[in-house]
Design an enzyme around this catalytic site. Structure first.
Site, PDB file in Angstrom:
ATOM      1  N   TYR A  13       0.860  -1.188   0.000  1.00  8.41           N
ATOM      2  CA  TYR A  13       0.000   0.000   0.000  1.00  8.41           C
ATOM      3  C   TYR A  13       0.893   1.234   0.000  1.00  8.41           C
ATOM      4  O   TYR A  13       1.888   1.276  -0.717  1.00  8.41           O
ATOM      5  CB  TYR A  13      -0.960  -0.067   1.194  1.00  8.41           C
ATOM      6  CG  TYR A  13      -2.121   0.884   1.056  1.00  8.41           C
ATOM      7  CD1 TYR A  13      -2.931   0.868  -0.083  1.00  8.41           C
ATOM      8  CD2 TYR A  13      -2.416   1.801   2.061  1.00  8.41           C
ATOM      9  CE1 TYR A  13      -3.989   1.744  -0.218  1.00  8.41           C
ATOM     10  CE2 TYR A  13      -3.478   2.678   1.939  1.00  8.41           C
ATOM     11  CZ  TYR A  13      -4.256   2.646   0.811  1.00  8.41           C
ATOM     12  OH  TYR A  13      -5.298   3.531   0.681  1.00  8.41           O
ATOM     13  N   LYS A  57     -20.451 -20.665  -9.873  1.00  8.58           N
ATOM     14  CA  LYS A  57     -19.785 -20.493 -11.164  1.00  8.58           C
ATOM     15  C   LYS A  57     -18.338 -20.073 -10.944  1.00  8.58           C
ATOM     16  O   LYS A  57     -17.420 -20.540 -11.644  1.00  8.58           O
ATOM     17  CB  LYS A  57     -20.529 -19.432 -11.982  1.00  8.58           C
ATOM     18  CG  LYS A  57     -20.137 -19.378 -13.437  1.00  8.58           C
ATOM     19  CD  LYS A  57     -20.769 -20.521 -14.214  1.00  8.58           C
ATOM     20  CE  LYS A  57     -20.542 -20.373 -15.692  1.00  8.58           C
ATOM     21  NZ  LYS A  57     -21.677 -20.800 -16.495  1.00  8.58           N
TER      22      LYS A  57
END
Length: 757
Positions: free
Chosen positions: A40, A95
């Site tokens: 970060y 899925k």
């Protein structure tokens, strides 16, 4: 399986542990302050600036190149209809799971609470910076056509509505091969498409794209044949309207060559089927029940090629043959679209793969030795490991050749190897073994059947067709538990050994144990008492062929559970007893031995154990690469353990030169092929990491598997007991239901192997 139990199982599956089926995990180190400053602020600014200067660098510095969005508004969820976006979320997660396990593609599922086409399109378009591809799912027709058309036109990443194109691609491959087998030209066949939803429209267009002629196609919806004179005809249906003098399904199928079903169960009757042309092709894809039952269809016409959407019959038309690999190929060349050329390439690749010799692991999964291109095998099986290479490569090549690829693959052989390695993340070994077990289920005696977990596992393996359970224990208690939890264990044999005293079978078991142990201080009275013990009784059942294998150990320690089997059954002549764990890790399965039996084996014993474990790993259709572990590498230390391990390897190289084995090795060198090669280029293991690890003593092996299980997020399957004269398997103390089911699966496959021997 009752609806009540199915509902319970489904809800428990989705809720257990961490709710849902997919998660986000870090892929970079994050343990130090420096790691966090790179992940970060301030370090993250550098890739941000690089991407701002060159947007293509998003594929280099972010997950974009391997990230697909599965997006739905929940208006056409499975067979449930318009249940809403949030209610459809479990399907979208499912899925995502399939994308990951079959093609190593990461997924975010996104459910949009809107039925407005403009709003839907605008939201998805705004997501383009995040994703490498968009999989549209469970959106009702006709809106799905407009949504996909606009997104494909307005986005520069691959977009595909799998409900349409997945079925079209797989059934297109099946139709091409079925026509070839029936001696028919696809350009001449008369095709009836029963159904006019998204999948039916797309399938029909695909058949034309691969050679069928539009004038030979008739389409029906719930009102009958779609005719040009019908009023208020939807434009997507109007394209397939006919002016022939036919109105019903019976009219349409008369003398037709092909029936395509994307509608409802049992609409095609035997009488209709009899009117079809010689050598008909029927792809009845309604789920779970096809337009005509498979058994009924093949009984009605002996010249038929029949396919369904079901896995329990030949020629399953399953979208998982396509979508994971289509997106894999598209992502790997950074395609801007999934175009017709790529879809047709997938069709042809799937069709051609069915004509290739079938891998032995696929034959084994379906309990056959002769799967080959023919009427019962017109498309590959979903378990075929070659799908990821053949389909993904065909799609990637088509993307490059059609000009939609932004990245060119320089070496296709290297790419093929990379695709194979992706399966290492989860090569589906337990799915494969489960399929093998189902094709020849065996009688499994559960020695601790008066336990909720045992009975739950017994029900699962029974209803899945993995095994035929036999339950041992107090009959009243077992029956009470079955009733309390509504387990479906009707017609399952329940035996209380204490109630069998003086029966002919019981007396046979007693006499056998007494003869084997009378010179070890066992009296006839003692033998009679021991056979009332469920573990002794279960082992006797296996010994006498009244059961094929046994499972025990859930509530008792390993030593007390294995002792009866050793006394009643014993080791295979000339063999040693050993224990092995199969550890299912993110990088594929690892096999650990000996982890449960031999406390401190000699070099000779260690070599014998290695041979025993190597043979077992081969039975699981894994090529063993064996490392004998120590705290030293090839003589770097000369302690007793190192010397013993080194000597065992020497014996193995002398007596078993065909084995891929080396040592002594430290664990990190065994598991890191680059580290091994750079430091010890002479090693016989060079090329790939070891997948079978032999520990120098019981202590080290036991510690290793338990540590990996607890802190390495690995699933332990075992202990797998090796070298017994007949198959016996002992559970970990307090195993979960899932672990019991896994062990039963292993036990059945082991029993099948013993039967062949």
């Amino acid at each position: 399986m009752s609806n009540i139990n199915r509902k319970k199982d489904a809800l428990n599956y989705h809720a257990m542990g961490r709710p849902g089926k997919i998660a986000v995990v870090p892929t970079k180190p994050y343990n130090s302050q420096r790691d966090l400053s790179l992940a970060y602020s301030p370090g993250v600014a550098e890739p941000c600036l690089a991407i701002a200067a060159n947007p293509e660098d998003a594929y280099k510095y972010t997950t974009k190149g391997n990230l697909v969005a599965v997006i739905s508004n929940g208006t056409a969820v499975l067979g449930l209809g318009d249940i809403g976006a949030q209610a459809g979320k479990p399907v979208m997660e499912g899925k995502g799971l399939l994308f990951k396990i079959f093609a190593d593609i990461d997924v975010f599922d996104i459910e949009l609470d809107t039925k407005n086409v403009d709003e839907f399109v605008n939201i998805v378009k705004a997501l383009e910076p995040t994703f490498g591809g968009i999989n549209l799912e469970d959106i009702k027709a006709p809106e799905c056509f407009e949504i996909e058309r606009r997104l494909k036109a307005e986005m520069n990443i691959p977009v595909m509505h799998d409900d349409q194109h997945g079925t079209a691609i797989i059934s297109g491959a099946a139709l091409i091969n079925a026509c070839e087998l029936q001696g028919k030209n696809i350009a001449d066949v008369k095709i009836v498409v029963n159904g006019a939803g998204a999948a039916a429209i797309s399938c029909t267009a695909m058949y034309v794209a691969v050679g069928a002629r539009k004038e030979n196609i008739v389409m029906l919806d719930s009102k009958g044949v779609i005719r040009k004179d019908r009023e208020n005809l939807d434009p997507t249906k109007a394209e397939w309207a006919t002016d022939r003098d036919i109105y019903t399904l019976a009219d349409a199928v008369n003398n037709a060559d092909v029936f395509i079903g994307l509608s409802a169960a049992d609409v095609l009757t035997p009488e209709m089927l009899k009117t079809m042309a010689p050598k008909p092709i029927v792809l009845a894809m309604a789920n779970p029940n096809p337009e005509i039952a498979y058994d009924l269809a093949v009984a009605t016409r002996d010249d038929i090629i029949m396919g369904t959407g079901r896995s329990d019959y030949p020629n399953q038309v399953n979208n998982v043959l396509g979508f994971p690999y289509i997106f894999r190929g598209a992502l790997d060349v950074r395609a801007t679209a999934i175009n017709e050329e790529m879809k047709i390439a997938a069709v042809k690749a799937i069709a051609e793969l069915a004509k290739e010799p079938v891998p032995e692991e696929v034959n084994q999964a379906y309990n056959t030795s002769n799967l080959r291109f023919g009427t019962d095998y017109v498309i590959p099986k979903p378990t075929d490991p070659r799908l990821i290479t053949e389909v993904s490569m065909a799609v990637a090549k088509a993307a490059v050749e059609s000009g939609v690829a932004r990245k060119t693959i320089e070496n296709w052989n290297v790419y093929k190897d990379e695709l194979r390695k992706r399966l290492g993340k989860d090569d589906g070994i337990m799915r494969h073994l489960s399929a093998v077990a189902k094709n020849n289920p065996k009688r499994v005696v559960f020695a601790e059947a008066d336990n909720y977990k045992t009975l739950r596992a017994a029900q699962i393996v029974k209803e899945e067709g993995i095994a035929i359970p036999i339950l041992l224990g107090n009959k009243e208690k077992i029956t009470s538990l079955i009733e309390e939890y509504a387990f479906e264990l009707d017609n399952v044999t329940i035996i209380d050994p204490r109630k069998e005293v003086d029966s002919p079978r019981f007396n046979e078991y007693v006499e056998n144990l007494y003869k084997k142990r009378q010179r070890r201080g066992l009296s006839k009275f003692d033998a009679t008492h021991l056979i009332t013990n469920r573990n002794y009784y279960a082992a006797s059942m296996v010994e006498f062929g009244d059961a094929d294998t046994l499972i025990s150990g859930l509530t008792r320690n390993y030593a007390s559970t294995i002792k009866p089997a050793l006394q009643v059954i014993g080791a295979k002549p000339g063999s040693r007893i050993a224990g092995m764990y199969m550890m299912l890790t993110e990088k594929g399965p690892l096999f650990f031995g000996d982890t449960t039996v031999n406390e401190n084996p000699t070099a000779e014993e260690l070599a014998d154990i290695t041979v025993l474990i190597e043979k077992t790993v081969r039975r699981f259709n894994v090529k063993p690469r064996v490392a004998l572990l120590s705290y030293s590498n090839f003589g770097s230390n000369d302690g007793p353990t190192s010397i013993k391990t080194r000597e065992a390897v020497k014996l193995l190289h002398q007596n078993h030169p065909d084995l891929v084995v080396d040592g002594e090795l430290q664990a990190n060198f065994a598991l890191n092929s680059e580290l091994l090669k750079s430091n010890f280029p002479f090693s016989t293991l060079n090329g790939q990491a070891a997948n079978t690890l032999i520990f120098p003593n019981l202590e080290s092996g036991n510690i290793a598997y338990k540590m990996l299980q607890e802190v390495g997020n690995a699933e332990a399957v075992g202990p797998i007991l090796l070298g017994m004269n007949k198959p016996v398997h002992v559970l970990q103390l307090d195993s979960s239901v899932r672990e019991i089911v896994n062990m039963v699966t292993i036990a059945v496959v082991d029993a099948q192997s013993h039967e062949k021997q």
